[in-house]
Design an enzyme around this catalytic site. Structure first.
Site, mmCIF file in Angstrom:
data_model
loop_
_atom_site.group_PDB
_atom_site.id
_atom_site.type_symbol
_atom_site.label_atom_id
_atom_site.label_comp_id
_atom_site.label_asym_id
_atom_site.label_seq_id
_atom_site.Cartn_x
_atom_site.Cartn_y
_atom_site.Cartn_z
ATOM 1 N N CYS A 113 0.831 -1.210 0.000
ATOM 2 C CA CYS A 113 0.000 0.000 0.000
ATOM 3 C C CYS A 113 0.866 1.262 0.000
ATOM 4 O O CYS A 113 1.578 1.530 0.976
ATOM 5 C CB CYS A 113 -0.907 -0.050 1.235
ATOM 6 S SG CYS A 113 -1.720 1.496 1.659
ATOM 7 N N CYS A 142 0.069 3.772 2.777
ATOM 8 C CA CYS A 142 0.553 3.237 4.055
ATOM 9 C C CYS A 142 2.031 3.574 4.246
ATOM 10 O O CYS A 142 2.457 3.947 5.344
ATOM 11 C CB CYS A 142 0.374 1.717 4.114
ATOM 12 S SG CYS A 142 -1.342 1.165 4.012
#
Length: 102
Positions: A30, A33
């Protein structure tokens, strides 16, 4: 720096912990993230009273499912083991601090 914890550690480190705990549900693949990680490290370094942990949703899908995590990053604030606040998506530092203090 925030510590990555597993399903096995979640009970003792989050649910049984006194005070505030911020959990970042993330995935290694991600992009948002990865962008959020240094911000969370700053929050952890500047707020000794708040424990900050990360849970990899691919390694601990049971924990992610228990808290309804369907998108990452998801930040969940626990106080004395109870969910008190949460948000989805990469957030600027001031939003994370507001989330912790709400």
């Amino acid at each position: 720096m925030s510590e990555v914890i597993s399903s096995a550690d979640f009970q003792s480190k989050v649910l049984e912990a006194p005070g505030k705990v911020l959990v970042d549900f993330f995935a290694t693949w991600c992009g948002p993230c990865r962008m959020l990680a240094p911000v969370l490290d700053e929050v952890a370094a500047e707020n000794a009273a708040v424990k900050v942990y990360k849970v990899d949703i691919d390694q601990s899908p049971d924990v992610a499912a228990r808290y309804g995590v369907t998108s990452v990053p998801t930040l969940v604030v626990f106080v004395d083991g109870q969910v008190v606040n949460q948000t989805v998506g990469a957030q600027p530092k001031q939003n994370i601090l507001a989330l912790l203090n709400a």
